[in-house]
Design an enzyme around this catalytic site. Structure first.
Site, mmCIF file in Angstrom:
data_model
loop_
_atom_site.group_PDB
_atom_site.id
_atom_site.type_symbol
_atom_site.label_atom_id
_atom_site.label_comp_id
_atom_site.label_asym_id
_atom_site.label_seq_id
_atom_site.Cartn_x
_atom_site.Cartn_y
_atom_site.Cartn_z
ATOM 1 N N ASP B 241 10.837 6.973 6.550
ATOM 2 C CA ASP B 241 12.183 6.429 6.714
ATOM 3 C C ASP B 241 13.092 7.392 7.465
ATOM 4 O OD1 ASP B 241 13.983 7.605 3.891
ATOM 5 O OD2 ASP B 241 11.948 8.179 4.457
ATOM 6 N N GLU B 242 14.154 6.824 8.008
ATOM 7 C CA GLU B 242 15.281 7.590 8.572
ATOM 8 C C GLU B 242 14.845 8.758 9.444
ATOM 9 O OE1 GLU B 242 18.760 7.017 5.358
ATOM 10 O OE2 GLU B 242 17.241 8.473 4.741
#
Lengths: 461, 392
Positions: B241-242
């Site tokens: 993620d991210e």
């Protein structure tokens, strides 16, 4: 207890293992505490005008803590204990320092609500410890309310018999004295709040005919509203009740509440309506509210107590004694309210921006820290009438399972705002000190929650 | 009559019957958690296909037992047939933003059992700290933990958690989130993270894992070999993620690699390049994987049995994401409406309760691909002082 705070539970301060060949370092052998006033106050109770100023000189071999009264010595001792730190080798160190300190505001309080949820004694006492670590000096004990009546009254035992959640959810006279003494030893005033005429549902369980019966047309509905202001029995009861409260709680002030009075029940009651007519109040029920409040204020004055009230009592134009303290709690343009209250010559304390029960995601301590209490339109004279503020932790969603982490260290931001100078406002600097202070509270047994990502060398157990 | 007992025959025994033995194994996604509970006069019977169902039934039974004013324990006559709607009912704890002492984790496992949760998603390392003591790479925690002596999980700690969980029918799914969220990996694994650049010179700061070096994949392979052996569950959570592309973009060697590979200016392709190689490594280790939704959103080629973890609650409504994920044929886990770290005033349990995970546009086959969800307690503002009252 400060010895333990500084050096830990079991040990004597030991000489650290210095690197071999190091020259002898200056040593601090003693902290002398000198209380200058003829009457230091050790056997008395702290009050609004107590002197909390102190002067601390840390130099070898003896440090000196000077204060006018014992209350200043307590504050200085707390500061001194925060200056002492431990190095990596286990030595305790303190920097040479010269500190001249005193609080900006005299009333620095925490409100606890023991009606929405009962708080066991231990939780109240632990909180008093945390308050002392943050130089708070008032415990505003919102002890009873609609939901439960845990205060065991000597004159009216039925109040808690019928009004407390259970027999296990009571503060006996001994419990109350314990809180008062524990607070006193920390320079903390205990101001009880017996909030009337609203917020009194639980009073009606143990005191028949105290509350107003509500009507639906001609029939009583079976439910009750605020305290019934038209009966003599009400004032007989209050006279006796507040006589007890005045003697049980030694502080010069009692908080009488007076907030959020819902008029609908009064409006529905035919006897009340008749009374309104007789008194010439028309349909202005604020006048009835003030009629009631004034009588209570007079009763409490007759016992030589000063009183604090929530802002509605002022807003609804009750006749207040000049030394009344008005607590401003409504967040809608509180600066305007502060101007009005102080403009009318009354002393004020600020709670509105510091309702700590209103939790939200993130570092909300910053918004509490950024409040400038004197940011309201007013003369110098008016501003002097703002004597302090309170961080409030209402109990709808709070009990002993979450009280400490919810209150601390967020309340620490309020504590600094109320003690330190107006220009101590740098958030980055405050962050550093706050995170350090939070770890300190952990070491001292206060389960204060984290400020942000990170760790303490000594974590909570 | 005065001496008449209001209660029936006292019951002294709960008979537990498990059809298929398996007490020594680990729970899995396919474990059977159904049970039957029969309470009648003189007979208490709990029967289940597998021991995991017996555990759930035992929890239910313990909640049925009441106590009257005289102190007598009693239970109402009852017939219960019960089984979970979703097989993956998880809780995420974050031990990187704040270290959580072992007892806090074990206490959480107890409360999970009281609430019939069956997956402990251990987000064990992240940017701020690396508390996982690796046998293969001891420097990771030595350099990356908040304090390598006091703020680490030893191999023994990890086994304690796994076994404590197992006894409660709880799977432990470890998450080693890469290539983002890895700052704490840097100090103990020099050369692993991408050096960021300021113009022509390294700025001194680091970004996500460097996807262009062979050493990266050697490292990742060895680490996950260990992690696969340490954590017995079939699934590993690989994060993903991210990922912030700024650092990659600033690095000239990476820009050159992008050109070489024909990725143009689309750094999602570089992210995919890394993830795909990582997934291949994990597969070759015989593990399945769960990834955060970005991996799906960015078009990474993943195996059909990948589980996509839906967590974003911003631009797209999560319902739309659930529809897209399941439509593409992947199984989905829902967390978006259950970020319990995002506290607010009042009875916010109601908002969590009112979530209907299958409320999205899709066929019955799609809906079947939703295997459950997870309540997440991210650790930015949470440690042992406030974990329990914030979670429960």
């Amino acid at each position: 207890r400060y010895y333990e705070y500084m050096f830990g539970q079991s040990r004597q301060p030991k000489r650290g293992r210095r690197p071999p060949g190091a020259r002898a370092e200056p040593e601090l052998l003693q902290l002398q505490v000198v209380i200058e006033s003829g009457d230091p106050g050790c056997h008395g109770y702290p009050h609004l005008a107590s002197s909390e100023a102190y002067h601390l000189t840390v130099t070898e071999p003896v440090a000196i803590l000077k204060a006018d009264e014992v209350w200043g010595a307590l504050r200085g001792l707390e500061t001194f204990s925060q200056l002492v730190h431990e190095d990596d080798y286990g030595s305790f160190l303190v920097n040479e320092s010269e500190i001249d300190d005193f609080p900006r505001f005299a009333h620095r309080g925490i409100l606890l609500d023991t009606s929405r949820h009962y708080l066991p004694l231990k939780s109240i006492l632990t909180n008093l410890d945390a308050m002392a670590f943050n130089k708070f000096n008032v415990l505003h004990w919102h002890i009873v309310d609609d939901q439960s009546f845990p205060y065991q009254s000597i004159y009216f035992p039925e109040l808690s018999d019928k009004g407390a959640y259970s027999y296990n959810h009571i503060y006996t006279p001994t419990d109350v004295q314990l809180v008062i003494e524990y607070a006193r030893l920390r320079g903390i005033r205990v101001i009880p709040e017996f909030d009337t005429p609203g917020h009194t549902q639980s009073w009606g369980k143990g005191q028949k005919d105290l509350l107003t019966p509500c009507y639906n047309g001609r029939q009583p509905t079976g439910s009750f509203g605020p305290v019934n202001p038209i009966l003599n029995t009400t004032y007989d009861f209050m006279t006796k009740f507040f006589k007890e409260i005045s003697s049980v709680f030694p502080d010069a002030y009692i908080h009488l509440g007076g907030d959020e009075v819902d008029f609908s029940c009064w409006k529905s009651n035919p006897d009340v309506k008749e009374f309104m007519r007789k008194q010439g109040f028309g349909i202005d029920y604020a006048k009835l509210e003030s009629y009631y409040i004034q009588k209570i204020l007079d009763i409490v004055s007759s016992y030589n107590k000063g009183y604090m009230v929530w802002q509605e009592v002022f807003d609804n134009k009750a006749r207040l004694k000049p030394d009344t303290v008005v607590e401003v709690w409504m967040n809608n343009n509180y600066a305007h309210e502060l101007s009005a209250v102080t403009g009318a010559g009354f002393t004020a304390i600020l709670a509105a921006p510091w309702y700590l029960d209103y939790i939200s995601y993130g570092q909300d301590w910053k918004k509490y820290y950024s409040v400038e209490p004197l940011n309201f339109p007013g003369s110098e004279k008016q501003k002097k009438l703002l004597i302090g503020g309170e961080a409030c932790l209402w109990g709808e969603f709070v009990d002993a399972t979450n009280l400490t982490p919810r209150l601390w260290p967020r309340a620490s931001a309020v504590g600094e705002r109320l003690w330190s100078s107006k220009n101590v406002t740098n958030l980055q600097d405050a962050y550093k000190r706050l995170t350090n202070h939070r770890c300190r509270m952990l070491r001292r047994g206060i389960a204060a929650e984290p400020v942000f990502i990170g760790y303490c060398a000594y974590e909570a157990r | 009559a005065e001496n008449e007992q209001p209660w029936g025959t006292p019951c002294t025994q709960l008979l537990v019957f498990v059809a298929t033995p398996g007490c020594d194994g680990f729970p899995s996604l396919d474990s059977k958690e159904s049970y039957k509970l029969s309470v009648s006069e003189g007979s208490l019977l709990l029967s289940a296909d597998a021991v995991w169902g017996a555990l759930r039934g035992l929890e239910t039974f313990s909640q049925l037992v009441g106590r009257d004013e005289n102190g007598t324990y009693y239970i109402n006559k009852t017939e219960i047939v019960d089984f979970p709607r979703f097989p993956h009912r998880g809780l995420l704890l974050d031990t990187s933003r704040h270290y959580l002492p072992l007892r806090a984790i074990l206490e959480t496992l107890d409360v999970m059992a009281y609430n019939k949760f069956n997956v402990f998603h251990w987000h064990i390392v992240d940017d701020p700290s690396f508390p996982y003591e690796s046998l293969t790479f001891p420097e990771l925690s030595k350099q990356g933990a908040f304090n390598a002596m006091t703020h680490v999980y030893t191999a023994s700690d990890v086994q304690t958690v796994i076994e404590y969980a197992r006894l409660r029918g709880i799977r432990v799914i470890a998450e080693f989130d890469t290539p983002g969220h890895t700052l704490s990996w840097g100090p103990g694994a020099p050369g692993l993270l991408t050096p960021c650049y300021l113009g022509r010179d390294p700025s001194g700061t680091y970004g996500p894992i460097n996807p262009i070096l062979n050493s990266t994949y050697q490292f990742v392979s060895s680490l996950f070999q260990e992690v696969s052996a340490v954590f017995p569950d079939f699934f590993l959570h690989l994060g993903g993620d991210e990922v912030d592309f700024t650092c990659w973009k600033s690095n000239p060697k990476i820009r050159a690699f992008m050109k070489e590979m024909g990725f143009g200016k689309d750094y999602k392709k570089l992210e995919s390049f890394y993830i795909q190689r990582l997934l291949d490594i994990i597969s070759s280790l015989g593990k399945g994987y769960i990834v955060w939704q970005e991996v799906f959103d960015n078009g990474v080629k993943v195996r059909p049995d990948t589980i996509i973890h839906v967590w974003k609650e911003s631009s797209t409504r999560y319902a739309e994401e659930m529809a897209n994920v399941t439509k593409a044929g992947y199984r989905a886990l829902l967390s978006a409406p259950w970020y319990l770290n995002r506290i607010s005033y009042g009875q916010d349990w109601m908002a969590a309760y009112q979530v209907e995970p299958l409320k999205f546009e899709g066929s019955p086959e799609q809906k079947d691909r939703v295997i459950g969800g997870e309540a997440c307690m991210w650790g930015e503002y949470v440690d042992v002082t406030n974990l329990t009252p914030r979670l429960w």
